[in-house]
Design an enzyme around this catalytic site. Sequence first.
Site, PDB file in Angstrom:
ATOM      1  CG  PHE A  32       7.534   0.096  -4.847  1.00 58.88           C
ATOM      2  CD1 PHE A  32       7.346   1.461  -5.042  1.00 58.88           C
ATOM      3  CD2 PHE A  32       6.411  -0.699  -4.617  1.00 58.88           C
ATOM      4  CE1 PHE A  32       6.073   2.030  -5.018  1.00 58.88           C
ATOM      5  CE2 PHE A  32       5.132  -0.140  -4.585  1.00 58.88           C
ATOM      6  CZ  PHE A  32       4.960   1.217  -4.796  1.00 58.88           C
ATOM      7  CD1 TRP A  78       4.181   1.394   1.890  1.00 57.90           C
ATOM      8  CD2 TRP A  78       5.986   0.074   1.981  1.00 57.90           C
ATOM      9  NE1 TRP A  78       3.730   0.096   1.967  1.00 57.90           N
ATOM     10  CE2 TRP A  78       4.823  -0.740   2.027  1.00 57.90           C
ATOM     11  CE3 TRP A  78       7.243  -0.546   2.024  1.00 57.90           C
ATOM     12  CZ2 TRP A  78       4.885  -2.130   2.113  1.00 57.90           C
ATOM     13  CZ3 TRP A  78       7.302  -1.931   2.115  1.00 57.90           C
ATOM     14  CH2 TRP A  78       6.142  -2.697   2.164  1.00 57.90           C
ATOM     15  NE  ARG A  92      -7.729  13.112  -3.269  1.00 59.17           N
ATOM     16  CZ  ARG A  92      -7.521  12.147  -4.147  1.00 59.17           C
ATOM     17  NH1 ARG A  92      -8.494  11.721  -4.926  1.00 59.17           N
ATOM     18  NH2 ARG A  92      -6.331  11.589  -4.252  1.00 59.17           N
ATOM     19  CG  PHE A 106      -6.126   9.249 -10.690  1.00 62.51           C
ATOM     20  CD1 PHE A 106      -7.484   9.467 -10.865  1.00 62.51           C
ATOM     21  CD2 PHE A 106      -5.724   7.997 -10.229  1.00 62.51           C
ATOM     22  CE1 PHE A 106      -8.427   8.485 -10.600  1.00 62.51           C
ATOM     23  CE2 PHE A 106      -6.663   7.001  -9.962  1.00 62.51           C
ATOM     24  CZ  PHE A 106      -8.012   7.263 -10.143  1.00 62.51           C
ATOM     25  CB  THR A 123       2.502   6.210   0.748  1.00 61.33           C
ATOM     26  OG1 THR A 123       1.422   5.266   0.646  1.00 61.33           O
ATOM     27  CG2 THR A 123       3.633   5.611   1.559  1.00 61.33           C
ATOM     28  CE  LYS A 170      -5.869   4.282  -6.010  1.00 57.24           C
ATOM     29  NZ  LYS A 170      -4.700   4.535  -5.278  1.00 57.24           N
ATOM     30  CE  LYS A 228      -2.140  11.159  -6.115  1.00 62.27           C
ATOM     31  NZ  LYS A 228      -2.097   9.805  -6.736  1.00 62.27           N
ATOM     32  CB  ALA A 231      -7.991  13.286  -9.781  1.00 62.37           C
TER      33      ALA A 231
HETATM   34  N1  LIG Z   1       7.040   2.275  -1.485  1.00 61.31           N
HETATM   35  C1  LIG Z   1       6.009   1.414  -1.433  1.00 61.31           C
HETATM   36  N2  LIG Z   1       6.251   0.092  -1.338  1.00 61.31           N
HETATM   37  C2  LIG Z   1       5.220  -0.785  -1.284  1.00 61.31           C
HETATM   38  N3  LIG Z   1       3.900  -0.431  -1.337  1.00 61.31           N
HETATM   39  C3  LIG Z   1       3.644   0.884  -1.434  1.00 61.31           C
HETATM   40  C4  LIG Z   1       4.650   1.867  -1.482  1.00 61.31           C
HETATM   41  N4  LIG Z   1       4.048   3.092  -1.584  1.00 61.31           N
HETATM   42  C5  LIG Z   1       2.725   2.871  -1.584  1.00 61.31           C
HETATM   43  N5  LIG Z   1       2.471   1.557  -1.489  1.00 61.31           N
HETATM   44  C6  LIG Z   1       1.153   0.919  -1.461  1.00 61.31           C
HETATM   45  O1  LIG Z   1       0.545   1.232  -2.707  1.00 61.31           O
HETATM   46  C7  LIG Z   1      -0.846   1.508  -2.543  1.00 61.31           C
HETATM   47  C8  LIG Z   1      -1.136   2.908  -3.093  1.00 61.31           C
HETATM   48  O2  LIG Z   1      -0.496   3.856  -2.258  1.00 61.31           O
HETATM   49  P1  LIG Z   1      -1.183   5.294  -2.080  1.00 61.31           P
HETATM   50  O3  LIG Z   1      -0.297   6.105  -1.226  1.00 61.31           O
HETATM   51  O4  LIG Z   1      -2.610   5.091  -1.667  1.00 61.31           O
HETATM   52  O5  LIG Z   1      -1.145   5.804  -3.589  1.00 61.31           O
HETATM   53  P2  LIG Z   1      -1.990   7.011  -4.249  1.00 61.31           P
HETATM   54  O6  LIG Z   1      -2.334   7.942  -3.133  1.00 61.31           O
HETATM   55  O7  LIG Z   1      -1.065   7.586  -5.254  1.00 61.31           O
HETATM   56  O8  LIG Z   1      -3.179   6.350  -4.853  1.00 61.31           O
HETATM   57  C9  LIG Z   1      -1.125   1.374  -1.035  1.00 61.31           C
HETATM   58  O9  LIG Z   1      -1.651   0.076  -0.782  1.00 61.31           O
HETATM   59  C10 LIG Z   1       0.238   1.474  -0.383  1.00 61.31           C
HETATM   60  O10 LIG Z   1       0.331   0.733   0.823  1.00 61.31           O
HETATM   61  O1  LIG Z   2      -8.638  10.293  -7.604  1.00 60.33           O
HETATM   62  C1  LIG Z   2      -7.789   9.408  -7.401  1.00 60.33           C
HETATM   63  O2  LIG Z   2      -6.976   9.477  -6.346  1.00 60.33           O
HETATM   64  P1  LIG Z   2      -5.743   8.497  -6.052  1.00 60.33           P
HETATM   65  O3  LIG Z   2      -4.653   8.906  -6.989  1.00 60.33           O
HETATM   66  O4  LIG Z   2      -5.400   8.766  -4.618  1.00 60.33           O
HETATM   67  O5  LIG Z   2      -6.216   7.083  -6.311  1.00 60.33           O
END
Ligand SMILES: Nc1ncnc2c1ncn2[C@@H]1O[C@H](COP(=O)(O)OP(=O)(O)O)[C@@H](O)[C@H]1O
Ligand SMILES: O=COP(=O)(O)O
Length: 560
Positions: free
Chosen positions: A386, A414, A99, A306, A78, A110, A76, A278
Amino acid sequence: MNAMSDIEIARKNEQQAIKPITEIAQQIGLQPDDIEQYGSYKAKVKLATLAQQCVSNAHRLILVTSINPTPAGEGKSTVTIGLGDALKRLNKRAVIALREPSLGPVMGIKGGATGGGYAQVVPMADINLHFTGDMHALTSANNTLAALIDNHIQHGNQLQIDQRRITWKRVLDINDRALRQVVIGLGGPTQGVPRQDGFNITVASELMAVLCLATSLSDLKQRISKIVIGYNINQQPVTVADLKVAGAITLLLKDALKPNLVQTLEHTPTFVHGGPFANIAHGCNSVLATQAALKLGDYAITEAGFGADLGAEKFLDIKVPQLGKHPDAIVLVATVRALKYNGGVALADLKQENIAALKAGFANLKRHIQNMQQYGVPVTVAINHFTADTAAEITTLQQLCQALGVQAVDTNVWAKGGAGGIDLAKAVITSLAEQHTYQPLYEPQASIPEKINAIVQKIYGGKKVEYTAKAKRQMADFAANGWDKLPICMAKTQYSFTDDPKQLGAPEDFTIHVREFVPDLGAGFLVALTGHVLTMPGLPKHPAALDMDIDADGNITGLF
Ligand SMILES: Nc1ncnc2c1ncn2[C@@H]1O[C@H](COP(=O)(O)OP(=O)(O)O)[C@@H](O)[C@H]1O
Ligand SMILES: O=COP(=O)(O)O
């Protein structure tokens, strides 16, 4: 050659391309006097400056949410960042609101909250570690209140606080299961009054929620005054106002209330402020940061934690009434891997093509799509691409979404940054032109059971709700106190529509079990604790901390 890690990409950018925060501020009409710099690349925006701006109806709000995630998260942050960069590449005035990270997940499983790959906000390590000190300020404010409560009891307990019914917990911004249940005040009469206590993680503190929903310093103090810290020997609520310490607690948060301004790798202005999870809290960045994005940009892109069953539902039913604006478009992030995970594939096997599991797991995305459409807001699916995703999987997913009349855009931010989000940005711009009528999930005057039933039946897909005897007593007390007209903040596992983290996909006809409520009167909602959700997470067997290091020159590894 191995792909660069998030921290390596960020470090290279910070050495070669990052711009002074004064230039980023100027992009959105902020002068040096409007900001308070924290070094060259971070700043807080003065509240007086924000109060002078107004939100134009022409400004668009885009909410980014996701399907139920794997433990790593589905992108999300990203995609939010990449979408903002893509809109900027299309010459749109885009401003992002995210956030801020908690050190719990950073050191745990995470990782950080600064996006990933070529869709990141920088300075990445600064933001993920101590940033501008907001988490530390919240921890100090929360624990100062805890100390003042015990001090009041030590010095005569004029309010007749029942030390068996103090609901205000101490916090730390750390995942530390050893602190969930503690005994304090041991050592004799001069060491305090012995009682059982415990720690929550800072992001679960009501002060975090209050900071994220307050719209001014006076609103912050008024909300803090209303916080219920426990009950007296007659079982009447005792508030911060009763303790006469609202001023002191507000004082400790005077700077934390100001939204933080940073930038993406492509220099898109980004507010990063407030960090409630969340699953155990409302999961949205601050109203002030989102309002700032709306006031200073034409397109405000923001996210909620989430899956859409948690962060988006809370954004729409808790934050929107405070924000005064609902989203004009919703982007639902889906990943092939998480859908296969919801289709029954083990984490270790998610890189292998599996069309059957993808189709089975699609039920999870389908429910989230239909849930978000209930609010009357146009939905676009962003397939966060991915490297292991195959063309067949992407095509299958797009066809399944098309059958629901929803566009699913293969999104590669990404790997490519904003360039990988152009198609998504164009699809979102098109969806913004659709006429729609916003429809909240429930009316504020509905009863507590009616509101929870609406969430369980219309969002989770469940059949009924069971309440413990304690929860039933609390609902009766809340109605007697007039607290039952507040919105509900469901504390539930992020992995499932149910309150059982193992029930993946799209279960039906299940029961949600509410074990107790926490009245967050300062934040203005009632937290309903379901299943075994924890407000102080623990560290995993292999925490990210084990892979972290810093060399003599300050180069960091293992932060992601
Ligand atoms: N398309 C992708 N390919 C590889 N890794 C990714 C990709 N999108 C996100 N990630 C990795 O996955 C993890 C979670 O991404 P993030 O954007 O923080 O997710 P969320 O905000 O939904 O928790 C991070 O370490 C990010 O670098
Ligand atoms: O509250 C959780 O947030 P993420 O989905 O960014 O981990």
